[in-house]
Design an enzyme around this catalytic site. Structure first.
Site, PDB file in Angstrom:
ATOM      1  N   SER A 212       0.799  -1.235   0.000  1.00  0.00           N
ATOM      2  CA  SER A 212       0.000   0.000   0.000  1.00  0.00           C
ATOM      3  C   SER A 212       0.826   1.277   0.000  1.00  0.00           C
ATOM      4  CB  SER A 212      -0.951   0.000   1.198  1.00  0.00           C
ATOM      5  OG  SER A 212      -1.883  -1.046   1.090  1.00  0.00           O
TER       6      SER A 212
ATOM      7  N   HIS B  48     -15.563  -0.682   3.887  1.00  0.00           N
ATOM      8  CA  HIS B  48     -15.339   0.734   4.206  1.00  0.00           C
ATOM      9  C   HIS B  48     -16.494   1.629   3.772  1.00  0.00           C
ATOM     10  CE1 HIS B  48     -10.937  -0.620   4.048  1.00  0.00           C
ATOM     11  NE2 HIS B  48     -11.180  -0.280   5.300  1.00  0.00           N
TER      12      HIS B  48
ATOM     13  N   CYS C  98      -7.847   1.679   1.761  1.00  0.00           N
ATOM     14  CA  CYS C  98      -8.894   0.917   1.091  1.00  0.00           C
ATOM     15  C   CYS C  98      -8.424   0.401  -0.276  1.00  0.00           C
ATOM     16  CB  CYS C  98     -10.142   1.791   0.909  1.00  0.00           C
ATOM     17  SG  CYS C  98     -11.476   0.961   0.028  1.00  0.00           S
TER      18      CYS C  98
END
Length: 612
Positions: A320, A360, A373
């Protein structure tokens, strides 16, 4: 009989007089080389990182030894070293293809050497061809600190002798083998040599029949090498290495695979490296006198690989930590804006898209970055397209050599359609939507080095100027004259607008706000030193690893948010979460940089939390 003897005397004394006189002079005089000191290496505050200390060198010249076996046996007895035997000494003489040059048998610390000199001199008549001289040996006062950066020295090899013939090396010379020691062994500006290597001196010495020096006929002083002043800060370097080792030790308690990691701290405005470390550690002192047998098993361990500089040579999926780049690419494409929302829930996780770590709901750039996310960034990367992702990544230096002044840097991999077409055959050679989905969240074929990740975050933090990372600031002569000043070098400006970069930085700042994946790390930092960050949990992609359990922990950050000064990138191999592994290394280094109170790393790290 007298007539024959007379003829022989006439031949020796008259006909061959010049030849024997020349041989006599060669027996009488010796040219003794005086090794030059290598230049010292300092940190930015003139803390000594590498210098030299005096040692005694015991060597022998095989051309001067009539009974090699006897001399080798006697010398081995006197040295009394289990690693130095009669056989090893004879082998050293045999390997020396320049019989007129001495071959070094052992180097001794100064205190121990004085006693050995006395013992050898007591047996001088039994040791023709054996000489003892004082010479400098490389010494690193801070031990393993910055070991991978400084590098190592070693006895020159035959291949190096042949390839460096123009520099007039001898068989007993020590030469830079890795790191800055190697790169700056020779360094030229124009036609001027200003590297670490000095110029040897020499004495012409008269010796008696017992090979003992009686007088010096001529003397030439050695010239020390030039010294380097680095961009490193020794205190920051120490904190980085210690926090890296401590974090690894605590992660290992839960995952024994976690034995390695790396971290880089860089000045976002200049590209100067302030600290850079790789674990397991490397102590250059272990190589300064030849690697001992008890150290061989550690340094050549194929699993640990302590000599491998993971900061510049280790390539990893970024996880990420790639998402800020995806955000820049998506906003630059003109197809989305920062307020566009994406629904994150089971209905959005239809293959070939990857599942998210949680439901989410509706998220935009800021809330998606805050909770990391996957659904949002897969969609944004898909809208931007692989061409835009590749363009943005290339502008920020991913998948390219940074040009850092160290040997062994690798390029990594920033994939695109052309790369896949040339790397695969059949159906797999075509770039598919799932390739874009996985690339957008930092998985897929992405592979980058920690220094590339640090420099990409620095580029984002400074407003889009891609700088060349560098380690050496200045070169000084032995008499302290500035010979060369390295300057920051701008490589390119990225095409994303300042407004886009501002919004992505704002999104990264939310990661350390309440509810963000890195909030717990920096919640005690004062408001004026607000940290912007991104956590990462990356599947290793390595054969034999469990894709559901084996993750690397990555972390990137810059600070202060309002006026960025430094950027950090780090990895803990098999650390699982960036926030609970590499994030603690970032925290420790930033605390030191900003002069904040150091908080201890927790005894137990929460590695079993959801992926980031």
């Amino acid at each position: 009989m007298f007539f024959g003897l007379g003829l022989r005397l006439f031949y020796l004394q008259i006909v061959r007089a010049d030849a024997f006189e020349d041989l006599s002079d060669k027996n009488k005089f010796r040219i003794v080389s005086i090794p030059a000191r290598r230049g010292d290496i300092y940190d930015r505050n003139m803390t000594v990182l590498a210098t030299s200390k005096p040692v005694f060198s015991v060597s022998l010249t095989s051309a001067e030894i009539p009974e090699k076996e006897d001399v080798a046996r006697k010398l081995a007895e006197i040295l009394n070293d289990p690693e130095i035997t009669q056989e090893s000494i004879l082998q050293s003489m045999e390997d020396q293809n320049r019989g007129y040059e001495p071959v070094t048998i052992k180097r001794l610390p100064y205190d121990e050497g004085i006693q050995m000199v006395t013992r050898i001199e007591e047996h001088r008549e039994e040791l023709p061809g054996v000489t003892i001289r004082e010479e400098p040996m490389r010494y690193y006062p801070l031990g393993s600190e910055a070991g991978h950066i400084l590098g190592t020295v070693g006895l020159i090899s035959q291949d190096e002798l042949d390839s460096l013939e123009e520099f007039n090396y001898g068989m007993n010379d020590w030469i830079g083998k890795t790191g800055l020691e190697k790169v700056f062994e020779h360094f030229q500006v124009g036609n001027k040599e200003i590297g670490l290597r000095g110029k040897d001196g020499a004495d012409q010495v008269e010796v008696n029949a017992k090979h003992q020096p009686v007088s010096t006929w001529s003397h030439k002083d050695p010239v020390p090498g030039n010294s380097l002043v680095l961009t490193l800060d020794a205190k920051l370097q120490s904190v980085l290495e210690k926090s890296l080792a401590e974090t690894l030790a605590k992660v290992q308690e839960q995952n024994p695979k976690a034995t390695a990691g790396a971290g880089v701290l860089i000045n976002v405005k200049t590209g100067a490296i302030l600290a850079m470390a790789s674990a397991p550690s490397l102590d250059p002192n272990d190589f300064s006198n030849g690697l001992s047998k008890d150290k061989v098993s550690y340094y050549w361990d194929e699993k640990l690989k302590p000599t491998f500089n993971r900061a510049i040579s280790g390539t990893y999926p970024p996880g990420s930590t790639f998402k800020p780049l995806t955000a820049v690419a998506a906003l630059s494409s003109g197809k989305v804006n920062d307020q566009d929302t994406v629904y994150c829930g089971p209905s959005a996780w239809v293959r070939p898209r990857a599942r998210c770590t949680a439901v989410h709901g509706s998220v935009n750039l800021y809330s998606a970055m805050k909770v990391s996310c996957n659904t949002y960034f897969q969609e944004m990367g898909y809208r931007a397209g692989i061409e835009q992702l590749y363009k943005t990544g290339k502008e920020m230096g991913l998948g390219q050599l940074t040009g850092i002044e160290l040997p062994g840097e690798v390029q990594g991999l920033l994939p695109n359609k052309e790369w896949k077409e040339s790397s695969f055959t059949g159906w797999e050679s075509t770039w598919r939507p799932y390739d874009t989905f996985y690339m957008s969240m930092g998985q897929g074929y992405n592979l980058y080095t920690p220094i590339q990740l640090a420099n990409y975050i620095a580029t984002l933090a400074n407003g889009g100027t891609h700088m060349k990372p560098y380690l050496v600031d200045k070169i000084y002569s032995p008499d302290n004259k500035l010979l060369y000043q390295f300057k920051p070098k701008e490589l390119n400006k990225i095409s994303a607008s300042p407004e886009i970069l501002t919004e992505v930085r704002k999104a990264m700042s939310s990661v350390t706000d309440p509810g963000g994946t890195a909030y717990s790390l920096f919640k005690e930092f004062p408001p004026e030193i607000k940290v912007a960050a991104k956590t990462g949990t990356a599947q290793t992609g390595l054969a034999g690893d469990d894709k559901d359990k084996d993750y690397h922990g990555l972390f990137v950050a810059f600070a202060p948010y309002d006026d960025p000064e430094v950027a950090f990138a780090g990895i803990i191999e098999y650390g699982y979460h960036g926030s609970s592994s590499a994030g603690y290394v970032a925290k420790a280094v930033l605390e030191e940089y900003f002069g904040l109170k150091r908080e201890p790393i927790p005894d137990t790290l929460p590695l079993n939390m959801g992926v980031e």
